[in-house]
Design a protein around this motif. Structure first.
Motif, PDB file in Angstrom:
ATOM      1  N   ALA A  43       0.850  -1.189   0.000  1.00  0.00           N
ATOM      2  CA  ALA A  43       0.000   0.000   0.000  1.00  0.00           C
ATOM      3  C   ALA A  43       0.889   1.243   0.000  1.00  0.00           C
ATOM      4  N   LEU A  44       0.535   2.205  -0.845  1.00  0.00           N
ATOM      5  CA  LEU A  44       1.245   3.479  -0.905  1.00  0.00           C
ATOM      6  C   LEU A  44       0.392   4.538  -0.223  1.00  0.00           C
ATOM      7  N   VAL A  45       0.961   5.231   0.734  1.00  0.00           N
ATOM      8  CA  VAL A  45       0.245   6.315   1.397  1.00  0.00           C
ATOM      9  C   VAL A  45       1.115   7.565   1.350  1.00  0.00           C
ATOM     10  N   ALA A 105      -3.619   3.961  -1.116  1.00  0.00           N
ATOM     11  CA  ALA A 105      -4.592   3.799  -0.026  1.00  0.00           C
ATOM     12  C   ALA A 105      -5.015   5.139   0.557  1.00  0.00           C
ATOM     13  N   HIS A 106      -6.332   5.258   0.772  1.00  0.00           N
ATOM     14  CA  HIS A 106      -6.893   6.398   1.479  1.00  0.00           C
ATOM     15  C   HIS A 106      -7.790   5.935   2.625  1.00  0.00           C
ATOM     16  N   GLU A 134       0.352  10.904  11.723  1.00  0.00           N
ATOM     17  CA  GLU A 134      -0.400  12.129  11.437  1.00  0.00           C
ATOM     18  C   GLU A 134      -1.306  11.937  10.220  1.00  0.00           C
ATOM     19  N   TYR A 135      -0.742  11.294   9.197  1.00  0.00           N
ATOM     20  CA  TYR A 135      -1.548  11.041   7.985  1.00  0.00           C
ATOM     21  C   TYR A 135      -2.707  10.101   8.293  1.00  0.00           C
ATOM     22  N   ALA A 136      -2.451   9.079   9.071  1.00  0.00           N
ATOM     23  CA  ALA A 136      -3.492   8.109   9.403  1.00  0.00           C
ATOM     24  C   ALA A 136      -4.619   8.759  10.186  1.00  0.00           C
ATOM     25  N   LEU A 178      -5.490  11.906  10.141  1.00  0.00           N
ATOM     26  CA  LEU A 178      -6.205  12.898   9.332  1.00  0.00           C
ATOM     27  C   LEU A 178      -6.990  12.266   8.185  1.00  0.00           C
ATOM     28  N   GLN A 179      -6.467  11.175   7.636  1.00  0.00           N
ATOM     29  CA  GLN A 179      -7.063  10.611   6.420  1.00  0.00           C
ATOM     30  C   GLN A 179      -7.633   9.213   6.641  1.00  0.00           C
ATOM     31  N   LEU A 180      -6.767   8.286   7.001  1.00  0.00           N
ATOM     32  CA  LEU A 180      -7.194   6.885   7.063  1.00  0.00           C
ATOM     33  C   LEU A 180      -8.270   6.652   8.110  1.00  0.00           C
ATOM     34  N   LEU A 181      -8.157   7.369   9.253  1.00  0.00           N
ATOM     35  CA  LEU A 181      -9.098   7.132  10.351  1.00  0.00           C
ATOM     36  C   LEU A 181     -10.279   8.079  10.328  1.00  0.00           C
ATOM     37  N   SER A 182     -10.327   9.006   9.361  1.00  0.00           N
ATOM     38  CA  SER A 182     -11.414   9.994   9.323  1.00  0.00           C
ATOM     39  C   SER A 182     -12.673   9.391   8.761  1.00  0.00           C
TER      40      SER A 182
END
Length: 585
Positions: free
Chosen positions: A377-379, A539-540, A577-579, A581-585
């Protein structure tokens, strides 16, 4: 239109040579048209001799019988000329249609092999304009204008020869008048060509604006931009009309000058001829025949002058078409086939450097290995290089340095068809064509049976909603799949990838447009599909990265961290931070 290669100068001779190349396969039809042209022109020229014979032997000689014979002969000549004209017109029109079709196929075939970088610099509407209006102009030039030009040239030459045999003095007067007629052609024809080209460019600009605004009509209406779009369009129409007015002005001036010069010359020659009749140098029949030929010659010159305007328009259109054909295929096809893969291949990206045209480098000395059967997975934030990696893997762009290997073979050495036949892709913006559901899914495997298509739809959890459409799998989905919801379009695209059954999968957040229930079902289908395949996922969503064997965190074209979700949440601040803001939102 900006292309990487432009033909800065294309003259009429080059265009005619290009058209001759397209005419060569139909040489027998061309020969038939030429024969018909000579027969028709010869028959019309023979009418002058009939007029001369009827006046001198019949009318002036007071022989009604000869007059009757001449009338019958003239009728036969007219019938023969009419039949020959039919054959010429039919064959030349057929050739115009055929060549136009061949050029369109040649252009389309060429465009299909140009890389996406070409289409990032041009507007679709402008390309469509070249397909339609420019090829239509060439169709007219070949089907009618060239035919008329050849006929008029043959008629003028024949008339000139017959005039010379009738009265050398009057023929000399005609020859002295010809340069005066050619002067406006020499001066004004380049202006006609210039404004014809500009006019076609303006029409292409109109087409591009229409294509853009109508394709995005929902956005236009949502922002109440109808008035603004209409103003922009009105301005483009005004610009196109201004250029067309200049073209019409020069073409009309060309025709008018040639007509007045031709008629003046004929009037002068008729006056000189009448003086010769009075002196007994020529007979009334010879003068009548001469004037008949002079009028034919003048009409031929006038026709040629008008046709020159059309030919110049054809040259302008051809410049634009040749520009497209001259656009280089910047992704060179490799020469090697890919050996049959018994298992999912590994992917190795080795020290690549890449920058988009006129942009700063995105990847510098970038390396990444994806093992056979691994799901990666690319994030990363927008612009990190995730989608660019997909484009490089598919060779939509080539790296400036380094190489990418599929099954230990550099992809630059592989035939593009061999490379891409190993990769199935589902993009975030699902692509659905304006055809049936069945054909949209079958796009992944052209030879698939209906049963295989339906099975792929079942595995993508699309069968249920497809069955509820008015015509099931035969339902026309409209342009860009407008009749489907975003989630439905996504499942059609996933079914297409499932049907393709290729060992490498590229998934650009394939479940991003699905509701929670559909996402769960499709995740199950994708999990099954990814078994035994090498998969790279942009992945988003948290669900996506949790299924991955490895997560690659990208930032501005660099790998800043990699590992599994739980590991990265503990060890990498950027990923956490990315997770959040994005993955867990």
């Amino acid at each position: 239109m900006a292309t990487s290669t432009q033909l800065t100068q294309v003259n009429t001779r080059q265009v005619l040579r290009w058209l001759a190349g397209h005419l060569r396969p139909y040489r027998w039809r061309v020969a038939g048209a030429v024969v018909a042209l000579f027969v028709a022109s010869g028959a019309w020229l023979a009418l002058g001799q009939g007029v001369k014979y009827a006046i001198d032997k019949g009318f002036m000689g007071d022989h009604p019988g000869i007059l009757n014979q001449a009338a019958v002969a003239v009728l036969i000549i007219c019938i023969l000329a009419s039949l020959a004209t039919y054959c010429r017109f039919y064959l030349m029109t057929w050739l115009g249609e055929r060549i136009s079709a061949d050029i369109r196929m040649q252009l389309y075939g060429h465009l299909l092999h140009l890389s996406p970088s070409f289409f990032s610099k041009v507007r679709t509407g402008e390309v469509i304009s070249r397909f339609t209006s420019d090829t239509a102009i060439l169709q007219t030039v070949v089907g009618m204008s060239l035919s008329m030009a050849l006929r008029s040239t043959v008629t003028f030459t024949g008339a000139l020869i017959l005039m010379a045999t009738t009265s050398p003095l009057l023929t000399l007067c005609v020859l002295l008048a010809v340069p005066a007629v050619l002067v406006p052609i020499r001066i004004l024809a380049p202006q006609v060509r210039k404004y014809a080209r500009l006019s076609q460019d303006k029409i292409a600009d109109l087409g591009a604006h229409i294509d853009q605004s109508l394709h995005e009509i929902a956005t236009v209406q949502a922002f109440n931009a109808q008035s603004s779009e209409a103003r922009h369009f009105d301005q483009r129409v005004a610009d196109a009309f201004a250029v067309a007015r200049q073209r019409i002005h020069y073409r009309s001036l060309l025709i008018g000058l040639i007509m007045v010069l031709s008629l003046t010359a004929i009037l002068l020659i008729a006056w000189i001829g009448a003086r010769q009749v009075f002196s007994g140098s020529v007979t009334p029949g010879e003068l009548s025949a001469f004037l008949f030929y002079a009028i034919m010659a003048g009409g031929s010159v006038a026709t040629i002058s008008e046709v020159i305007g059309e030919v110049q328009r054809g040259v302008g259109a051809s410049e634009r078409l040749l520009e497209l054909l001259a656009s280089p295929v910047d992704i060179a096809d490799g020469k090697q086939e890919l050996a049959s893969l018994n298992q999912a291949p590994a992917l190795h990206i080795n020290n690549i450097h890449f920058a988009y045209p006129d942009s700063a480098p995105l990847f510098e000395n970038f390396s990444l290995s994806v093992e056979a059967g691994e799901t990666v997975a690319l994030v990363g934030a927008s612009g990190a290089g995730k989608t660019t990696l997909f484009q490089l893997l598919l060779r939509f762009y080539d790296t400036q340095q380094g190489n990418i290997c599929l099954a230990d073979q550099p992809i630059a050495s592989l035939k593009l068809s061999a490379l891409r036949s190993q990769i199935a892709i589902v993009t975030q913006e699902s692509v659905v064509f304006a055809t049936t559901v069945m054909e949209n899914i079958r796009y992944g495997k052209a030879e698939a049976t209906d049963e295989q298509v339906i099975e792929a739809a079942r595995n993508a959890f699309a069968h249920e909603f497809i069955e509820q459409l008015e015509s099931g799998y035969a339902t026309q989905l409209g342009e860009r799949g407008i009749r489907l919801s975003g989630g439905q379009r996504q499942r059609i695209a996933i079914a297409r990838a499932i049907l393709a059954d290729r060992p490498v999968l590229l998934l650009d957040e394939a479940t991003s447009a699905l509701d929670a229930r559909s996402e769960k079902m499709v995740q199950q289908a994708l999990s099954s599909l990814m078994q035994g395949r090498t998969t790279i996922v942009i992945a988003h969503r948290l669900a996506t990265v949790q299924h991955a064997d490895r997560i690659i965190v990208l930032d501005k074209g660099k790998i800043v961290a990699q590992g599994r979700h739980e590991e990265l949440m503990k060890s990498d601040t950027l990923y956490r931070e990315y997770a959040e803001l994005q993955l867990l939102s």
